[in-house]
Design an enzyme around this catalytic site. Structure first.
Site, PDB file in Angstrom:
ATOM      1  N   ASP A   1     -36.872   8.899 -75.136  1.00  0.00           N
ATOM      2  CA  ASP A   1     -37.827   9.953 -75.478  1.00  0.00           C
ATOM      3  C   ASP A   1     -39.222   9.402 -75.710  1.00  0.00           C
ATOM      4  OD1 ASP A   1     -35.869  11.742 -75.057  1.00  0.00           O
ATOM      5  OD2 ASP A   1     -36.002  12.756 -76.979  1.00  0.00           O
TER       6      ASP A   1
ATOM      7  N   ARG B   1     -34.408  11.143 -65.336  1.00  0.00           N
ATOM      8  CA  ARG B   1     -34.189   9.944 -66.151  1.00  0.00           C
ATOM      9  C   ARG B   1     -32.759   9.448 -65.981  1.00  0.00           C
ATOM     10  NH1 ARG B   1     -35.955  11.312 -72.285  1.00  0.00           N
ATOM     11  NH2 ARG B   1     -34.290  12.869 -72.285  1.00  0.00           N
TER      12      ARG B   1
ATOM     13  N   GLY C   1     -33.365  21.189 -74.854  1.00  0.00           N
ATOM     14  CA  GLY C   1     -34.101  22.436 -74.669  1.00  0.00           C
ATOM     15  C   GLY C   1     -34.893  22.462 -73.376  1.00  0.00           C
ATOM     16  N   ARG C   2     -35.089  21.280 -72.806  1.00  0.00           N
ATOM     17  CA  ARG C   2     -35.812  21.247 -71.529  1.00  0.00           C
ATOM     18  C   ARG C   2     -35.282  20.120 -70.652  1.00  0.00           C
ATOM     19  NH1 ARG C   2     -41.370  18.098 -72.647  1.00  0.00           N
ATOM     20  NH2 ARG C   2     -40.693  16.962 -74.490  1.00  0.00           N
TER      21      ARG C   2
ATOM     22  N   GLY D   1     -38.929  25.247 -71.760  1.00  0.00           N
ATOM     23  CA  GLY D   1     -38.007  24.413 -70.972  1.00  0.00           C
ATOM     24  C   GLY D   1     -38.695  23.537 -69.949  1.00  0.00           C
TER      25      GLY D   1
ATOM     26  N   ASP E   1     -32.743  12.514 -83.593  1.00  0.00           N
ATOM     27  CA  ASP E   1     -32.400  13.053 -82.273  1.00  0.00           C
ATOM     28  C   ASP E   1     -33.059  12.246 -81.161  1.00  0.00           C
ATOM     29  OD1 ASP E   1     -34.706  14.374 -83.567  1.00  0.00           O
ATOM     30  OD2 ASP E   1     -34.974  15.329 -81.626  1.00  0.00           O
ATOM     31  N   ASN E   2     -33.922  11.324 -81.518  1.00  0.00           N
ATOM     32  CA  ASN E   2     -34.562  10.480 -80.517  1.00  0.00           C
ATOM     33  C   ASN E   2     -34.085   9.039 -80.629  1.00  0.00           C
ATOM     34  OD1 ASN E   2     -36.000  12.641 -79.510  1.00  0.00           O
ATOM     35  ND2 ASN E   2     -37.818  12.235 -80.740  1.00  0.00           N
TER      36      ASN E   2
ATOM     37  N   ARG F   1     -27.125  10.869 -78.931  1.00  0.00           N
ATOM     38  CA  ARG F   1     -28.065  10.408 -79.956  1.00  0.00           C
ATOM     39  C   ARG F   1     -27.383  10.369 -81.320  1.00  0.00           C
ATOM     40  NH1 ARG F   1     -32.754  12.845 -77.344  1.00  0.00           N
ATOM     41  NH2 ARG F   1     -32.051  13.131 -75.212  1.00  0.00           N
TER      42      ARG F   1
HETATM   43  P1  AMP Z   1     -38.760  16.033 -78.535  1.00  0.00           P
HETATM   44  O1  AMP Z   1     -39.930  16.135 -79.425  1.00  0.00           O
HETATM   45  O2  AMP Z   1     -39.118  15.910 -77.076  1.00  0.00           O
HETATM   46  O3  AMP Z   1     -37.792  14.975 -78.953  1.00  0.00           O
HETATM   47  O4  AMP Z   1     -38.014  17.434 -78.629  1.00  0.00           O
HETATM   48  C1  AMP Z   1     -37.446  17.934 -79.803  1.00  0.00           C
HETATM   49  C2  AMP Z   1     -36.630  19.154 -79.482  1.00  0.00           C
HETATM   50  O5  AMP Z   1     -37.450  20.190 -78.959  1.00  0.00           O
HETATM   51  C3  AMP Z   1     -35.537  18.936 -78.440  1.00  0.00           C
HETATM   52  O6  AMP Z   1     -34.451  19.752 -78.776  1.00  0.00           O
HETATM   53  C4  AMP Z   1     -36.188  19.411 -77.175  1.00  0.00           C
HETATM   54  O7  AMP Z   1     -35.263  19.788 -76.181  1.00  0.00           O
HETATM   55  C5  AMP Z   1     -37.007  20.585 -77.672  1.00  0.00           C
HETATM   56  N1  AMP Z   1     -38.169  20.849 -76.801  1.00  0.00           N
HETATM   57  C6  AMP Z   1     -39.289  20.110 -76.703  1.00  0.00           C
HETATM   58  N2  AMP Z   1     -40.139  20.655 -75.817  1.00  0.00           N
HETATM   59  C7  AMP Z   1     -39.552  21.765 -75.335  1.00  0.00           C
HETATM   60  C8  AMP Z   1     -39.931  22.774 -74.390  1.00  0.00           C
HETATM   61  N3  AMP Z   1     -41.107  22.739 -73.760  1.00  0.00           N
HETATM   62  N4  AMP Z   1     -39.041  23.763 -74.148  1.00  0.00           N
HETATM   63  C9  AMP Z   1     -37.857  23.812 -74.784  1.00  0.00           C
HETATM   64  N5  AMP Z   1     -37.465  22.916 -75.690  1.00  0.00           N
HETATM   65  C10 AMP Z   1     -38.285  21.888 -75.971  1.00  0.00           C
HETATM   66 MG    MG Z   2     -36.182  14.249 -78.167  1.00  0.00          MG
END
Ligand code: AMP
Ligand code: MG
Length: 495
Positions: A258, A172, A88-89, A122, A248-249, A179
């Site tokens: 992550d 990165r 997502g980002r 994002g 997912d991590n 994953r």
């Molecule tokens: P994370 O907690 O970083 O492992 O993220 C979990 C999910 O949320 C993943 O699909 C990320 O891509 C999405 N995500 C986290 N932060 C953002 C953001 N600021 N914008 C868009 N997607 C996000």
């Molecule tokens: Mg993640």
């Protein structure tokens, strides 16, 4: 700079990703470029203008050979299945060859919205970018498998979190960004051919040694399970708490990935949690090995149709391997903590006896708020005969006498070893770091960067962490646990 990306992931087909480009940022500024990693990837930035590098590592300039994409994945987040996550980002740029064989996948994180952004912007805030840079590079120097950091930039834009914060982008590098949740994504749709395609891709890229096994997918699963068990044992040996071990991590390549609300413990506490979002302590320090096998069970479920034609057979094959996770983890835990205490496996001492000795040290540390890293570092200075050096260890314990009996037992156990003091100390010092990225130091780095646009503390901490096992003159304050007013009680993922 030769950014000749390959992108074999693209061939998997549209269901696996969205092809999309980074969204340009207003005014990119280079914070740092990792020359050591750059050299491994054959990237020479000599003579290149910082503005150009900032443009490249913010995603403002995309190499013509690059076909960027955002990957689709699902995942169990704190036990709840989310069928639709994905980058997502983050945006995947492709693979770069390593000078000594193999390749690393390169990704920008914080580079703008994708199909998978849901309500997110994002973007990444600068603080989490600096955190991930420092922690992932420290992990690498601590010899723990991890994603790496190639570059960090500021964006000249603000991101809205609980307040407005400066933005950043981190580049990165990883052996894989696939994953456990990537397999779940297709499995939950009943799309076995895609699960198979993904498994084949992972075998080709990351586990070529299982290609010719009788049952390659089973061999893949086994390798993933063993790598993950070793990885988590290493985390435990450093007092590292990942904090958000959702499926997912969890990398399919067995690397730490992550770096969100993760943290290294200061004083030892078995059930330590730092993450603000981990309210039940699901990912507490002591729970990490269990969560590892929980996640791998979800991977097993996704892979079942590939393991055997008959479902019962598939389940029993997977179960056997999951049981091996436990024994492998325990072996790795024991050999790692033995090494931390200068002990080797010897016939005269039963493994259970060593386990009890090591666990009782942790118990005493917990009861006496002893600093995890300093305890093992200081133990590495002690000699087989008691002397006044013991004082340095004793004073790490709230009640110094609490460790006395244990030291007697340790020295009895040492008498079975054949190494000289100096050899043993050298071995212990090679596994017990002097410096870890402590929470309060990371916090100070972020404060300086965010509040004063001062990256000096970031560079200084990064430099110390480049040699974590080496005592460095004049850097004593980096060894110290936080003063009472510096203690960080909670960490945040900053999303
Ligand atoms: P994370 O907690 O970083 O492992 O993220 C979990 C999910 O949320 C993943 O699909 C990320 O891509 C999405 N995500 C986290 N932060 C953002 C953001 N600021 N914008 C868009 N997607 C996000
Ligand atoms: Mg993640």
């Amino acid at each position: 700079m030769n950014l000749a990306f390959k992108n074999r992931y693209l061939a998997l087909g549209e269901g696996f990703y969205e092809q999309c480009k980074p969204t340009p940022v207003a005014e990119p500024g280079l914070i740092t470029f990792n020359h050591e990693l750059g050299a491994e990837l054959g990237l020479s930035v000599q003579g290149l203008d910082e503005h150009f590098l900032a443009a490249v590592f913010s995603g403002n300039v995309i190499h013509e050979a690059c076909e960027p994409l955002a990957m689709a994945y699902a995942g169990h987040q704190f036990g709840h299945f989310n069928p639709q996550l994905g980058d997502g980002r983050a945006i995947y740029l492709g693979e770069l060859d390593l000078a000594d064989g193999g390749a690393l996948d390169i990704q920008l994180k914080g580079s703008g919205r994708t199909r998978y952004s849901r309500n997110g912007d994002g973007r990444a805030a600068l603080g989490p970018v600096l955190r991930e840079y420092l922690l992932s590079e420290a992990m690498h120097q601590l010899h723990v498998p991890t994603t790496r950091a190639l570059a960090a930039v500021t964006t000249g834009e603000q991101v809205a979190r609980e307040r407005l914060l400066p933005g950043g982008v981190i580049t990165r590098a990883a052996s894989s960004f696939i994953r456990v949740g990537s397999f779940q994504y297709f499995s939950m749709q009943g799309d076995t051919p895609s699960v198979k395609a993904l498994a084949d891709y992972v075998i080709e890229r990351n586990y070529p040694e299982v290609r010719d096994a009788d049952n390659p997918c089973l061999a893949l699963f086994e390798s993933v399970v063993l790598r993950q068990a070793s990885l988590i044992a290493q985390w435990m040996q450093l007092g590292f708490i990942h904090g958000v071990m959702n499926t997912d991590n969890m990398s399919i390549a067995g690397e730490t990935i992550d770096y969100g609300p993760c943290a290294f413990m200061d004083f030892y506490s078995h059930h330590q949690v730092y993450s603000s979002i981990d309210r039940q302590g699901r990912y507490a320090y002591s729970n990490q090995p269990n969560m590892g096998v929980w996640n791998l069970s979800r991977l097993a479920e996704a892979l079942l149709p590939l393991l055997a034609e008959d479902a019962d057979t598939a389940v029993s094959l997977a179960t056997e391997i999951l049981e091996r996770y436990i024994t492998h983890y325990e072996q790795q835990w024991l050999s790692g903590f033995r090494a931390k205490c200068g002990l080797t496996a010897i016939a005269a001492v039963k493994p259970e006896e060593d386990k009890m000795l090591l666990e009782s040290l942790l118990e005493i540390m917990a009861e006496n708020q002893a600093d995890f890293t300093l305890t093992f570092y200081t133990l590495s200075q002690l000699t087989a005969e008691p002397n006044d050096k013991d004082a340095a260890l004793r004073e790490l314990f709230a009640q110094p006498e609490a460790i006395d009996d244990w030291l007697v037992r340790w020295r009895q156990r040492l008498s079975f070893e054949t190494m000289t003091d100096s050899k043993r100390q050298a071995c212990m010092q090679s596994v017990n770091p002097v410096y870890i990225p402590r929470n309060h130091q990371i916090e100070a780095v972020i404060r300086a960067a965010e509040d004063h646009n001062d990256f000096g503390p970031f560079h200084a901490l990064h430099e110390v962490l480049q040699n974590p096992f080496q005592y460095q003159q004049g850097k004593d304050h980096y060894m110290l646990p936080p003063a009472p007013d510096e203690v960080v009680l909670q960490t945040f993922c900053g999303t």
